[in-house]
Design a protein around this motif. Sequence first.
Motif, PDB file in Angstrom:
ATOM      1  N   LEU A  34       0.721  -1.110   0.376  1.00  0.00           N
ATOM      2  CA  LEU A  34       0.035  -0.317  -0.013  1.00  0.00           C
ATOM      3  C   LEU A  34       1.184   1.652  -0.063  1.00  0.00           C
ATOM      4  O   LEU A  34       0.129   2.685  -0.531  1.00  0.00           O
ATOM      5  N   ASP A  35       2.147   1.329   0.882  1.00  0.00           N
ATOM      6  CA  ASP A  35       2.694   2.270   1.051  1.00  0.00           C
ATOM      7  C   ASP A  35       3.757   2.516  -0.916  1.00  0.00           C
ATOM      8  O   ASP A  35       3.526   4.096  -1.058  1.00  0.00           O
ATOM      9  N   ARG A  36       3.694   1.900  -0.408  1.00  0.00           N
ATOM     10  CA  ARG A  36       4.499   1.720  -2.441  1.00  0.00           C
ATOM     11  C   ARG A  36       3.495   2.596  -3.395  1.00  0.00           C
ATOM     12  O   ARG A  36       3.755   2.997  -4.415  1.00  0.00           O
ATOM     13  N   CYS A  37       1.942   2.040  -3.215  1.00  0.00           N
ATOM     14  CA  CYS A  37       1.039   2.332  -4.094  1.00  0.00           C
ATOM     15  C   CYS A  37       0.818   3.796  -4.589  1.00  0.00           C
ATOM     16  O   CYS A  37       1.016   4.979  -5.257  1.00  0.00           O
ATOM     17  N   LEU A  38       0.675   4.352  -2.828  1.00  0.00           N
ATOM     18  CA  LEU A  38       0.213   5.081  -2.805  1.00  0.00           C
ATOM     19  C   LEU A  38       1.448   7.136  -2.910  1.00  0.00           C
ATOM     20  O   LEU A  38       1.341   7.836  -3.224  1.00  0.00           O
ATOM     21  N   GLU A  39       2.264   5.727  -2.063  1.00  0.00           N
ATOM     22  CA  GLU A  39       3.688   6.926  -2.573  1.00  0.00           C
ATOM     23  C   GLU A  39       3.968   7.174  -3.968  1.00  0.00           C
ATOM     24  O   GLU A  39       4.406   8.544  -4.381  1.00  0.00           O
ATOM     25  N   SER A  40       3.737   6.384  -4.837  1.00  0.00           N
ATOM     26  CA  SER A  40       3.691   6.557  -6.480  1.00  0.00           C
ATOM     27  C   SER A  40       2.975   8.467  -6.790  1.00  0.00           C
ATOM     28  O   SER A  40       2.911   8.516  -7.615  1.00  0.00           O
ATOM     29  N   VAL A  41       2.254   8.189  -6.108  1.00  0.00           N
ATOM     30  CA  VAL A  41       0.871   8.998  -6.833  1.00  0.00           C
ATOM     31  C   VAL A  41       1.214  10.381  -5.817  1.00  0.00           C
ATOM     32  O   VAL A  41       1.438  11.602  -6.425  1.00  0.00           O
ATOM     33  N   PHE A  42       1.450  10.505  -4.326  1.00  0.00           N
ATOM     34  CA  PHE A  42       2.216  11.458  -3.882  1.00  0.00           C
ATOM     35  C   PHE A  42       3.503  12.052  -4.972  1.00  0.00           C
ATOM     36  O   PHE A  42       3.816  12.969  -4.219  1.00  0.00           O
ATOM     37  N   VAL A 105     -10.444  10.552 -15.163  1.00  0.00           N
ATOM     38  CA  VAL A 105     -10.117   9.318 -13.693  1.00  0.00           C
ATOM     39  C   VAL A 105      -8.764   8.374 -14.196  1.00  0.00           C
ATOM     40  O   VAL A 105      -9.185   7.998 -15.278  1.00  0.00           O
ATOM     41  N   PHE A 106      -8.599   7.838 -13.069  1.00  0.00           N
ATOM     42  CA  PHE A 106      -7.541   6.770 -13.339  1.00  0.00           C
ATOM     43  C   PHE A 106      -7.626   5.908 -12.545  1.00  0.00           C
ATOM     44  O   PHE A 106      -7.460   6.041 -11.542  1.00  0.00           O
ATOM     45  N   PHE A 107      -7.380   4.308 -13.176  1.00  0.00           N
ATOM     46  CA  PHE A 107      -8.224   3.248 -11.725  1.00  0.00           C
ATOM     47  C   PHE A 107      -6.773   2.681 -11.465  1.00  0.00           C
ATOM     48  O   PHE A 107      -5.885   2.316 -12.257  1.00  0.00           O
ATOM     49  N   LEU A 108      -5.993   2.461  -9.871  1.00  0.00           N
ATOM     50  CA  LEU A 108      -4.741   2.124  -9.660  1.00  0.00           C
ATOM     51  C   LEU A 108      -5.160   1.322  -8.730  1.00  0.00           C
ATOM     52  O   LEU A 108      -5.038   1.055  -7.637  1.00  0.00           O
ATOM     53  N   ASP A 109      -4.617  -0.162  -8.795  1.00  0.00           N
ATOM     54  CA  ASP A 109      -4.384  -1.156  -8.210  1.00  0.00           C
ATOM     55  C   ASP A 109      -3.704  -1.191  -6.914  1.00  0.00           C
ATOM     56  O   ASP A 109      -2.451  -0.077  -7.199  1.00  0.00           O
ATOM     57  N   SER A 110      -4.067  -1.238  -5.495  1.00  0.00           N
ATOM     58  CA  SER A 110      -2.777  -0.502  -4.628  1.00  0.00           C
ATOM     59  C   SER A 110      -1.771  -1.314  -4.715  1.00  0.00           C
ATOM     60  O   SER A 110      -1.216  -1.333  -3.500  1.00  0.00           O
ATOM     61  N   ASP A 111      -1.858  -2.885  -5.279  1.00  0.00           N
ATOM     62  CA  ASP A 111      -0.399  -3.562  -5.025  1.00  0.00           C
ATOM     63  C   ASP A 111       0.403  -2.724  -6.722  1.00  0.00           C
ATOM     64  O   ASP A 111       1.294  -3.922  -7.068  1.00  0.00           O
ATOM     65  N   ASP A 112       0.112  -1.934  -7.496  1.00  0.00           N
ATOM     66  CA  ASP A 112       1.026  -1.757  -8.752  1.00  0.00           C
ATOM     67  C   ASP A 112       1.420   0.476  -8.354  1.00  0.00           C
ATOM     68  O   ASP A 112       0.997   0.500  -6.845  1.00  0.00           O
ATOM     69  N   ARG A 113       2.150   0.428  -9.194  1.00  0.00           N
ATOM     70  CA  ARG A 113       2.449   1.592  -8.759  1.00  0.00           C
ATOM     71  C   ARG A 113       2.937   2.149 -10.042  1.00  0.00           C
ATOM     72  O   ARG A 113       2.552   1.795 -11.376  1.00  0.00           O
ATOM     73  N   LEU A 114       2.619   4.015 -10.228  1.00  0.00           N
ATOM     74  CA  LEU A 114       3.132   4.789 -11.356  1.00  0.00           C
ATOM     75  C   LEU A 114       4.237   5.074 -11.483  1.00  0.00           C
ATOM     76  O   LEU A 114       5.088   5.618 -10.458  1.00  0.00           O
TER      77      LEU A 114
END
Length: 519
Positions: A34-42, A105-114
């Motif tokens: 989860l942290d990896r996913c959200l940090e990629s958005v931040f 809108v962009f759908f990002l799965d919580s085990d992936d990253r941008l």
Amino acid sequence: MPRDTEDNPRTTPMTRTAPAVSVIVPVHNTLPYLDRCLESVFAQTLHPDRIEIIAVDDGSTDGSADRLADTARRNPRLTVVHQPPSGGPGKPRNTGLARATGDYVFFLDSDDRLGPEALDRLTRMAQTHGSDVVYGRIVGADGRAAPVDLRTTNPAVSVFDSPVYWSLAAYKLFRRAFLETHHLRFVEGRLLGEDLPFGIAALLRARTVSVLADYDCYYLHGRADDSNASRQDVDWPDYLHCIGGVLDTVAAEVPPGPDRDKLMTRHFHGEILMPFGPAYLARTPAERRRMTAAARPLVRRHLTDRIRAALPPRLRLRAHCLDAGLDDALTAVVRADTGPVPTQVDPDGRIHARYPYFRDPHHPLPDAAYDLTDRVVLRQRLTGCHWTGTVLQLTGTAALPHLDTTAVTLVLHRAGATHRLPVHYADGHWRAALAPATAAGGAPLGDGLWGLKIDVTGHGTTTDGDRGPAVHRVAWLVPETTPSAADLAPRPLPPGPATAALFLSDPHGHLHLRLTAPE
């Protein structure tokens, strides 16, 4: 009534600029990622005020809900919504979409990253070209492969003549007004295939679908515990029944003919015949019969001769066995794929995969179901191309799928003349040294423009296990990277006054050697 709460107050449109994009993240027991996913958005290069993040916790029990709440307290751009577990990512995505306020809108799965620049690049492409859907390049990570290799950026592609239809998953950019106009939502309560109706409708109804392939936008990660939704055991008969409805939708949207068959071919690959592998072998005989009973009507209703020809033999045989009710043969074919399948080359050059019952007079399986002649396509890369003095050094890789590659030859061709040069080949790699002064059988090449191709030879086996007839495939050499200015510049070829220069054709970049005599 389902609990629906936010862990941080939503700011009103009066106090902020409307976001360019809403990132919707469905979350269910993905704490390690989860942290990896959200940090990629931040960490996006798009201005923070232009990004809205909506994470929807779908009844997590592993601490993901608490981690989301803590992250939201430290990041006011993150809105967290909690709801009871729904059985799949469809409902949390719909919940997030109902709350989204972004232009996109962009759908990002919580085990992936941008990738850091993903949202900036994707939204700019959509704004520039009026795109309803934008595909960003997808990269596989941690043992998971990307569903499709997007290599060419294109502001407007056709669903029928590009690879986009082979990736119907949610992780791409959508114009929110487009989704609302067409009332597009995900199927709820399904762990697998919930995004198919959404993705199909979006692609078939979009005015403009764009591809951004020159940047790694989305990293698709495998999980350490192999718990990705696509790896889970499912009720396959129920799944196939659901896919039947998906195919009926495609048939209703696209008239019969080549275009519909292109889309259906993707579904035979990805959904209908996919369960008939390890998942099928792991079932009891009774469960296998339930699977074949669910798949057989789909094959009989939708499989055309054009689709059949487009399938590889391993899937073509499955389809034939399902259609003909040959359950024992189907099991044998699926089991054969657990190991290497030998290839036979006939004297007439036809190539067949020798799956069970090949040319067995006691089993009515046609040769056409085993034929892979048109699928043996030379796979080659020119990885190096540079001059060492007056010798052109070439390196690359080459192989013929399904065959034992035995030889590689460099071919130089000009109107009225062809020369073949030996190449050192081992373990899929080759190298050659082309000296224009001696390439014509020890004599200099003549003046003019010489095209450079590679000729690869492969062999299958006969039914007796001996080496079969040779198979040849020829392809142009195309440098992976443009040669340096020094390598492209004309150079003298002592002792004579002739000069040599590399030339790349337009638009395909085929490699040529231009030899010029003095005037």
